[in-house]
Every structure is written in C-alpha cells, then in structure tokens.
Design a protein around this motif. Sequence first.
Motif, PDB file in Angstrom:
ATOM      1  N   SER A 150       0.939  -1.178   0.066  1.00  0.00           N
ATOM      2  CA  SER A 150       0.061  -0.095  -0.046  1.00  0.00           C
ATOM      3  C   SER A 150       1.015   1.255  -0.102  1.00  0.00           C
ATOM      4  O   SER A 150       1.650   1.475   0.824  1.00  0.00           O
ATOM      5  CB  SER A 150      -0.775  -0.108   1.155  1.00  0.00           C
ATOM      6  OG  SER A 150      -1.522   1.182   1.338  1.00  0.00           O
ATOM      7  N   HIS A 152      -1.168   7.602  -2.635  1.00  0.00           N
ATOM      8  CA  HIS A 152      -1.529   8.093  -3.884  1.00  0.00           C
ATOM      9  C   HIS A 152      -0.795   9.228  -4.113  1.00  0.00           C
ATOM     10  O   HIS A 152      -0.661  10.256  -3.400  1.00  0.00           O
ATOM     11  CB  HIS A 152      -3.004   8.385  -3.852  1.00  0.00           C
ATOM     12  CG  HIS A 152      -3.534   8.571  -5.284  1.00  0.00           C
ATOM     13  ND1 HIS A 152      -3.271   9.801  -6.134  1.00  0.00           N
ATOM     14  CD2 HIS A 152      -4.724   8.076  -5.964  1.00  0.00           C
ATOM     15  CE1 HIS A 152      -3.780   9.748  -7.211  1.00  0.00           C
ATOM     16  NE2 HIS A 152      -4.606   8.654  -7.546  1.00  0.00           N
ATOM     17  N   VAL A 202      -2.580   3.676  -3.076  1.00  0.00           N
ATOM     18  CA  VAL A 202      -2.629   2.596  -4.156  1.00  0.00           C
ATOM     19  C   VAL A 202      -1.937   1.376  -3.746  1.00  0.00           C
ATOM     20  O   VAL A 202      -0.932   1.290  -3.021  1.00  0.00           O
ATOM     21  CB  VAL A 202      -1.741   3.221  -5.055  1.00  0.00           C
ATOM     22  CG1 VAL A 202      -1.538   2.473  -6.258  1.00  0.00           C
ATOM     23  CG2 VAL A 202      -2.041   4.654  -5.634  1.00  0.00           C
ATOM     24  N   CYS A 203      -2.796   0.360  -3.815  1.00  0.00           N
ATOM     25  CA  CYS A 203      -2.406  -0.992  -3.270  1.00  0.00           C
ATOM     26  C   CYS A 203      -2.495  -2.046  -4.284  1.00  0.00           C
ATOM     27  O   CYS A 203      -3.003  -2.047  -5.235  1.00  0.00           O
ATOM     28  CB  CYS A 203      -3.715  -1.508  -2.557  1.00  0.00           C
ATOM     29  SG  CYS A 203      -4.150  -0.423  -0.958  1.00  0.00           S
ATOM     30  N   GLN A 204      -1.247  -2.896  -3.979  1.00  0.00           N
ATOM     31  CA  GLN A 204      -1.299  -4.306  -5.132  1.00  0.00           C
ATOM     32  C   GLN A 204      -1.843  -5.251  -4.540  1.00  0.00           C
ATOM     33  O   GLN A 204      -1.489  -5.436  -3.236  1.00  0.00           O
ATOM     34  CB  GLN A 204       0.098  -4.393  -5.276  1.00  0.00           C
ATOM     35  CG  GLN A 204       0.854  -3.198  -5.952  1.00  0.00           C
ATOM     36  CD  GLN A 204       0.297  -2.919  -7.283  1.00  0.00           C
ATOM     37  OE1 GLN A 204      -0.165  -3.542  -8.127  1.00  0.00           O
ATOM     38  NE2 GLN A 204       0.342  -1.428  -7.561  1.00  0.00           N
ATOM     39  N   ASP A 219      -0.715  -9.797  -9.655  1.00  0.00           N
ATOM     40  CA  ASP A 219      -1.413  -8.875  -8.660  1.00  0.00           C
ATOM     41  C   ASP A 219      -2.236  -7.568  -9.474  1.00  0.00           C
ATOM     42  O   ASP A 219      -1.765  -7.315 -10.581  1.00  0.00           O
ATOM     43  CB  ASP A 219       0.051  -7.901  -7.865  1.00  0.00           C
ATOM     44  CG  ASP A 219       0.419  -8.952  -6.747  1.00  0.00           C
ATOM     45  OD1 ASP A 219       0.008  -9.950  -6.759  1.00  0.00           O
ATOM     46  OD2 ASP A 219       1.613  -8.455  -6.420  1.00  0.00           O
ATOM     47  N   ARG A 220      -3.030  -7.212  -8.741  1.00  0.00           N
ATOM     48  CA  ARG A 220      -4.058  -6.257  -9.257  1.00  0.00           C
ATOM     49  C   ARG A 220      -3.919  -4.883  -8.527  1.00  0.00           C
ATOM     50  O   ARG A 220      -3.663  -5.062  -7.404  1.00  0.00           O
ATOM     51  CB  ARG A 220      -5.399  -6.878  -9.221  1.00  0.00           C
ATOM     52  CG  ARG A 220      -6.503  -6.036  -9.773  1.00  0.00           C
ATOM     53  CD  ARG A 220      -7.668  -6.669  -9.554  1.00  0.00           C
ATOM     54  NE  ARG A 220      -8.197  -7.981 -10.256  1.00  0.00           N
ATOM     55  CZ  ARG A 220      -8.667  -7.944 -11.390  1.00  0.00           C
ATOM     56  NH1 ARG A 220      -9.092  -6.721 -11.933  1.00  0.00           N
ATOM     57  NH2 ARG A 220      -8.794  -8.815 -12.192  1.00  0.00           N
ATOM     58  N   GLN A 221      -3.769  -3.817  -9.194  1.00  0.00           N
ATOM     59  CA  GLN A 221      -3.682  -2.474  -8.545  1.00  0.00           C
ATOM     60  C   GLN A 221      -5.064  -2.005  -8.211  1.00  0.00           C
ATOM     61  O   GLN A 221      -5.960  -1.971  -9.101  1.00  0.00           O
ATOM     62  CB  GLN A 221      -2.929  -1.658  -9.595  1.00  0.00           C
ATOM     63  CG  GLN A 221      -2.939  -0.191  -9.038  1.00  0.00           C
ATOM     64  CD  GLN A 221      -1.834   0.634  -9.767  1.00  0.00           C
ATOM     65  OE1 GLN A 221      -0.531   0.296  -9.808  1.00  0.00           O
ATOM     66  NE2 GLN A 221      -2.346   1.850 -10.205  1.00  0.00           N
ATOM     67  N   SER A 241      -7.308   1.979 -11.284  1.00  0.00           N
ATOM     68  CA  SER A 241      -7.748   1.106 -10.310  1.00  0.00           C
ATOM     69  C   SER A 241      -8.691   0.070 -10.812  1.00  0.00           C
ATOM     70  O   SER A 241      -9.761   0.317 -11.483  1.00  0.00           O
ATOM     71  CB  SER A 241      -8.456   1.831  -9.324  1.00  0.00           C
ATOM     72  OG  SER A 241      -9.304   1.052  -8.186  1.00  0.00           O
TER      73      SER A 241
END
Lengths: 338, 798
Positions: free
Chosen positions: B54, B57, B65-67, B75-77, B116
């Motif tokens: 995390s 931003h 902004v998290c992975q 991984d997804r952002q 996102s």
Amino acid sequence: MIDQLEAIHQDALNTIADAADDAALESFRIRFLGKKGTLTQAAAGMRDVSKEDKPKVGQKLNEVRQALTSMVEDRAAELIAAKDAAAAKDTDVTLPGRRPQPAALHPLTQMMDRGIKALRQMGFALASGPEVETEFHCFDALNTPEDHPARNEKDTFYFNDGHLLRTHTSSVQVRTMETQAPPIRVIAPGSAYRRDEIDATHLSVFTQMEGLYVAEDVNLGDLKGTLERLFQAIFGPKTPVRFRPHFFPFTEPSFEIDIQLQPKGQAPRWIEIAGCGMVDPNVFAQICESRGDDLYDPDKVTGFAFGLGLERLAMIMWGIPDIRWLIENDQRFLHQFV
Amino acid sequence: MNTSLNWLQDHLDLSDCKTEALADMLTFAGIEVEGIHQQGAGVDKVVVAQIKSSEPHPDAERLSVCQVDDGSGTDRQIVCGAKNYKVGDKVPLALPGAVLPGDFKIKKGKLRGVASNGMMCSGRELSLSNDHEGLLILNTEAATGTPIGELFDSDTVFELEITPNRSDLLSHLGIARELAALTKRSLKSASHHGETSIATQAAKADEIELQAPEACPYYTARRITGVNVGPSPDWLKAKLEAIGLRPINNIVDITNYVLFEMGQPLHAFDADKLQGGICVRQANDGETFVALDGNEYALETDDLVIADQSKALAIGGVMGGEDSGVVETTTNVLLESAYFTPSRIRRTSRRLDLSSDSSYRFERGIDPAQTLGASELATKLILEIAGGKAEDVVLVAGQAPAPPAPVSLDAARAATLLGASLSEEAMGEILTGLGLNALGDGQWKVPSYRLDLERHIDLVEEIARVHGLDNIPSRQEAVFVQPSKDDARYDAHFQLRQQLVHLGYDDCLTIKLISEAQLQDDVCALRLGGQNQPVALKKPLSQDHTTLRPSVVPGLLDVMARNIRQGAHSLKFFEIGTVFSQHVKSPKVLESQQLGIVLAGDMAVPSWHGAPRRADLYDLIGLIEALFSTSKQAITVRKSEEENLLIGAEVLLGKTSIGKLGQLAPARARELDFNGPVFVAEIDLAKALKPSLETEPVQDLPRFPAVTRDIALDVPAEMPNADLAKHFAKQNQPLLVDHQLFDLFADPTGDKLPADRKSLAYTFTYRSPERTLKSGEVDKAHEKIVKSLSQLGDVRVR
C-alpha cells in the motif's frame, strides 16, 4: 246597416295585424271602439232601423262589438307574450350560477360521525371523561402500574399537581365502570395527548374512539363480530378485516386489527387500524375495589374494549398524505370535503 | 429485535419455509414483522484478496494505491480510500463486472489519474453488515480468489417488534421455541444449553457480597484466566453483523452472542482491574459513574452498582464502565451472569435515560433459570475461541427467583370466553406445544422463561393466539341501550355544526395546546377574565405548545391568518371543542365545550353579479341569534369593555350570559395581514344549548288582517335600539303585535341630520285575534305609543 257592420268588421280584421305595439293597438281601439270610432258611430244609426229589423241588426251589432273587443284583448296578450319572449330570448343559461358559499364538516368530524353512527346502530351509547386525568384513571386502573414497561412517562404530558393529559381515551372505560352498573355498551370519542413532535405522521393531540362492552357473557366472537361490522360500515361491506394477537396492558387476549385496502393502481395491502381485546380481569378487580362492590367481579362479567385513531382512519379513507393537513384547516383542503 | 434466519436455523430446521410464510406465522403469533432484509445475497465476482502493498496516492492525500493478490497469479492494482487495513490483511475484492447491492456496477477506471481495477469493500457495501467504517477485514484461512459467497451465507433478517409481556422472545432461542410450537417441530439438541450441571460454590463475602438482594437476588461469577483477546472468528462476526452489531473483540462478542442467543445479558470484567471481591450494592448518594457510552451519570441510592472494594464497575444490569471492561491487553476475565429485579432496572434506566440491550431485557424480566446455563455457554465459547482456563466452579451469591407457580385452566370457562367450541384436548395440545406440562386436574406447569403466564386468562390468551381469531365465529348481536347525556350533547353539537356549515362556515379542528404568545393575546380574555387562569404544562415539548387553550379563538385566528396568506377572501370559520381553565384558588381543571367563530371578508362567492357584501358585526349577531334564540328565550347582546376588541359585547340567552362577541382591535386585525374588520365570538355551549325532548304546541295562524303604521324617530346617536324596543314593549298595547326596524340613518357630516343624532324608522304591526280592526282604533293605539315617546326624553318624531 248590416252591410255597414260587416264592412267595419272586415276592416278591423284587415288592420288588426298592423297594430304592432301598445300605442298602435290603442289607436286601433279608438278607431273602432272609441267615442268617435266607426263602430260607435255605426251604432248611432240604430235609431233609423225599422222596428222589425231592429233585433237582427242589434244582434249583429253586438256580435261585431264583441269580436272587435276580443280582437283588441287577444292582440294585447299577443303583444305582451311577444315582449316577454323577446326579453327572455338572449338569456344565457351557460353563465355561472349564484352559488351559496361552500363550507364543509371537517374530515375528522365526518369520520367520527361515521364511526358513531355505525356503533349506535349496533347499540352503543356515548360516554365521556375529562381530558385532564389522574394517573389512576389513565394508568393504574388500566393494569399499568408504575413499573410497567408499557407505561412511558416520557410520552406523557404532566401538570405540576400530578395530573396528566390522558394518553388514550381508555380512561373513559374506567370512569364509566366506576359510575354505571353492568351491562354497559359505550363508545367514547375524544382527544388524547402524547409527547410527540408534530410531523407528517404524528400529532401531540389526536383523536381516538374508545369502545367498551361489559356483560355476563361477552366473548371473543362478540369482539370480532362488532369490529368487523364497524370497519365494514366505514370502509365498505366487503372490506377484509383480520385480527393479529398483540399486547395491551388492559386487555387479554389483545389484538391489533388490520383491514385490507386496495389503493387505486396498487396491490391490496393490510393496514393496521385499531387495537382491541377482552378486558383484563385485573381491570375489573380494580373497578370492584374503586366501587366497593362486586358488580364487576371478573368471575361474573367479561367484556371487550377497543380503541382506534380517527386521524389515521381519515388519512386512510381519503388518502391524506400528511396528518398536519388535519389541523391546518386550509380552505383548499377543507372544501374538498363539501 | 433483529432476528437472523440463519441463526434461527441453529435451533430449528426452517429450510422448507418461505420468508413470507414465516413472516405471516410470526405476525399471527403476535410478533409484528416491521421489516425483512435480505443480506449478502450471493454477489458474483467478489473474491477474497490479500493486500500485498500500500503506497500513498501521488495526487490525493486520502487515497492509497494497493497491490492485491486476487488469486489469479498476477497482482491487481486498486486505489482505496479506507485506512483500517494493514498489509497482509485479507479483504473482499469486487472485480470489474461485479454488481453490488443497490445496483452499483464495478468498472475499471482511474482515480485521480491512477488506474484502479476493482474495489475493496466494506461490510455494508456487500450488505453483510452495517459497518461502513472501513474495509471488511476477513479473518480467514480461505485462499485468495475464493468467492466471498462461500464465506458468508446469505441471510434473511427479520426486524421484529416484541411486545413488553414477551421478554422470552428477546433472543433467537426464544423465537425458535415459538416457531417450533407454531410449526409443531422439535428444537435441535444445541438449543438445550439452558440446562447445565456445572458445579457451583457459594461465594464468600469477600468474593461476592450481595448488599442489595431485593434489586439483585442472584449473582454468579466465573473466573477465566490466560485468555487471548483478539478479533472474533468469521462465523461469530457474521452472526453479530447480521443483526446489526459491530464486532469488538472475541470476549465482548461472545457475551453479546449469548445475549442474543439466550436472552441472558452477561458482563465480562478485566479481572486484573478489580480490587478485591465483587460488591453488589446501592449507589451512594452523589456517586458518579462514567459508563461505556462515555457519559458521566449521577447516581442515587435507588440505583444498583456492581463494585469492587474501591469503586463502581458497572451500573447493575444497565451498562458497564470504561475502566473495567475487556480490552486487547486483558488476560484474565471475570464473567458475570446475574438476575436483576425488573422494576429496579427500569427505574434506573428511565431516570438516567440510559438504555442498553441488557437493561431492555432485565427490565422486562429474563428467565431466572438460565443464569448458569448462559455462563456455561459463554465460558465454553471463550475457551474455544480465546483459549485460557476456567475455574472449575462458578461462584454464586443469593438465589434465583423461584420458578413460576402452576396455573389452572378451566376448559369450559375458557371456551365460553373464546366463543369457540374447542375441546379440552385441543387446548391441552396448544399448551403442551408451548412448553407447558400438564400436572393433572387442569393444573399446568409453566416453563421458567414464560414470566407472562401467571393467571387463568394468560392461558386462555395463549389458546386464542395459537388457535387464531380466524377460527372463532363472529357474533353480531345488538343490545338495547339507554341514550346518555353524552348522546344528547353529541347530537346537539353535530346539529350545530351542520347548521353552521350550511351557512358557509368551515368546521375547524385546531391543536388544543397553544403558545405563550397566543395566551398573551387578549382574545383569551374573552373567556378567562376574573378568577380563572390558564392551565400550563409542566414540561412542554416546544414553545408553541405550552398551555392548554383557555379559548378556541386564538387557534381560529391562526386558521384565519393561514387562509389569508393563501389568498382566501371569505373567512368564516368555527370550532367546537374543549377549552380549559383553572380557578386561581383551586387546582381543579375546568373543562367546557365552546363554540368559537371568526368572521371576515366576503359574505358571498364573488361572481359576475357584482362585488359581494363584506361581513359586518350584524352578520355575526344575526348568526348567534339564529343559532341560539328559542321560542321561549331571546338572544340579547349588550356592550361590554373587552381588551383588544374595538367593539366588545356580551351575549345573553334570556338572562344567562352565554358568551362574548366583538370586533378585533384594528392593530390585532392587521397582524393577520387582513385589510378590513375581523369579528370573533365565543359561546359556552353548556349554557347555550339545553338539549330537551320537550316540545312547544304550535300557535294559531292569524285569522284577521293586520294594519301597519310607520314612524321615524330622531334620537341621540348613542341611544341603543334596545332602549326603544324596551319602551315599546312596556306600553302593553294589546293590539301591537310586532315592531320592525326598517331604516337607520345617520349623517356624520351633519348636513342632513346633526352628527350627534340618528334616525330610526319602525313599522308597527297592529292586529286583533278577534276582529278586523277599524282604522280609528289603530290610529288611537298608535297615537298613544307616539305620545308615550316623550317619556324617553330626547326623542323626536320626524
């Protein structure tokens, strides 16, 4: 002479139509029947008529005089009729009428009267009690002692001397039983008070109608039959009525009553409309204690009681969206109930 | 109370029951269903995801902004606004294409310029709970990518209104018991945890001291050491969240769970924060206590506290304190399970205006037989979930209240009251289904949780409830009744209302509570005056409603003002209703029924015929005359001084004063924004209407013609018509049958008549019942009256 009379008659017949108004008709009359009129002058000629001709000529003279007189009268009537017709000819029946001022019985008055009428037909008499009540008549005598969870002082308006504004008309039940021997069959419409902020669905002062029937053999069937009849009298003979078990401190068993209504263009739905139940034996016991006799011995009498909110009934009946309309008395609202 | 269907099914198999059928069943058992909520209804494309990193931003302070690992291998952002997570937490992730409750579609997007690819969700966003304070942190072993529906069963939550007599229904077990009786099903074995064989030991005085046994007759405590306080397991969180509770920690959650499972409130103390044993005592006068809600309460000796040797730890049965509760660092717990006297809890709760799930149950009465069972269930769960070790025995002080006494049922009497032909067997079946046991001879043993079953009628109610009113035949029989005084009064008032409505006056209903300002309006003096004063409320709800109205006129003037504002031209209103006053020397409140009338503006509907006439004082006087004068008693009006009225007058029926009327002072009328005179009247209906069945015989019609004579009189402007009328009557002229005023003339300019004079013209009617009058006799009689006028002083015949 006869020829002369006939000529006058003929002349009159020929010219009467020219008498187009009152003045012309008057000239016509003078021309024939006036002092110097032709018929009057001709009548003077009777002197010269021979004795044997006199009856015949006299008769003719009378005939002609009569004919001319009626001619004038008929023509006068015609002229009046024509004048009347001319006067009425242009009357515009599409102009707005002169209406009495509109005014209406308040919808709550109307709703209350519907209820009272229906219940009177079932043999109920009216009863009343004070709006400023004692805690005893409003709570204690109705099986709602001080520690009872159903007794909520927060909702009650009090006075400094401990009196209160009755939170329901049920206090009239107690007052009636205190002063009248059974059997009793009474209804009590009136105000009740609750510490509620006024909004679209709440009033701090509202109108209830209480009912009570106590006798030797009153049962749940009586309660059901009476209230079904009442709501069908108000909302229509086919209105479905149902009874849901509920709790009130002063009745047991207790029920809430729903009626099924179908607002235009909507699915039918059940609407809660009143509370009722069999009078709790504790209430009778308390009455016996107050009266100092056993006329209301719970082993001897049974009874049912009900209470309904008239504002709610009126709102349902007429689709009134905001309860405050009932206390604002706006003519635009009231005159819809003319 | 919120009741979860899944939770109910722990006790009872209801899988074959439709939601609506269950709702109906509850409704007809007397449990009102106020709402039904579907929860967690299988949302597709929401999966378990783990937060791997995390970062703040770059362009938005509040966003991160998290992975996240969604189980797909890459991984997804996700851009996220919540703050309550830490890296490594598992959370629900809605993937693009998911549709959340409320038709909220999830799409790929950019938030402040950062991509996102989905949304991490709170409990509320998934309809799993009401919690919207942050992401729903999943305490799960479930692999990432697992559909969230596999973790959370969908549930149906019924919002139930439990009546005050049925405290036994304030738990899932209670509702399940009721449904079992109604559906003739058996409860599952798990439902019997009220029964326990746990060993107890009488507490020594330095362990538990019951100083106020009448308020707390029974107190038990169990010590559990070495617990690990932490988040609850998902099943427990889900249960609590389903019914709208926020999970706090495992120990607190377990006590809440037991409360909503069994209806027994429990309290867990941090044992290390207690000094010495528990003391259950009355509060000291002046003692204050800071409760869990953060508020400080001033206690009285009537209140009960649970204390240690130095301080109060809880307001008994109502709420615990801030300092002694279980927190994350707690390792040793003292678990309280007790019985409190309902009336005492209620008094404290009401006086402090402090209510809790615990006090709600204690004040209605809990099952006195479940104290130990609930303690045992909580202990078992604590050991399972939080570890630790419980002491072998429960310390107890005092005694639980005795189980309810048997109640007798007289089947014949019950059937009479029900009005139904129900057999004794059928009644017995209903009672047995509800958990009662037949003892023979019509005696029934009542289960300990049914505190409401004490009397014969209580059993009849149960039979009526389960049998259903649908199955009882209606009886429609009337009885002859004697009409009452109230009937006569109602009819008289209703007739009056109808008369007024036909005359164009609107029937109004105003609030009987008025404001101080309305009270100061001297219009109230129309009725008050003298020794009477208004009746004020002790604690009014608002400044607008402080006093019971002493008069209906202030309310009607408000009605007039409202209608003036909306553009009405004809203002004719009345109200019939109760008004209130009090004699200065007596507290007794006097209630009376009054008619109030307000009148102003047009007396006809405006039309093309010309402008309507405007209301004047004589419209009001004429109205009152028409409504109340009778063949025996005439209405008379005489001037009186009334504050705030330009013209004031008293209204008499015969010799009795029945009310007041007048014209508002112009200043007061202007406050109504009305340009013109405003008239008011208030009539006491008890004095004005005497309902009676007596009738008057009709009078003979006159058989001989009448003769009239006119007369015009020049009199001083201030001379009232009543003086002349009285004079005419005094002459006792047998032939004079009537006189009628037909003209009034005055000329303020003094041109045609001096300004201090007025001319009144009357027609006198003479008639004899026996013969046709001759002109001479009439002249003689009339002359006598004319001559007598000199007795009045300054009266001249014109």
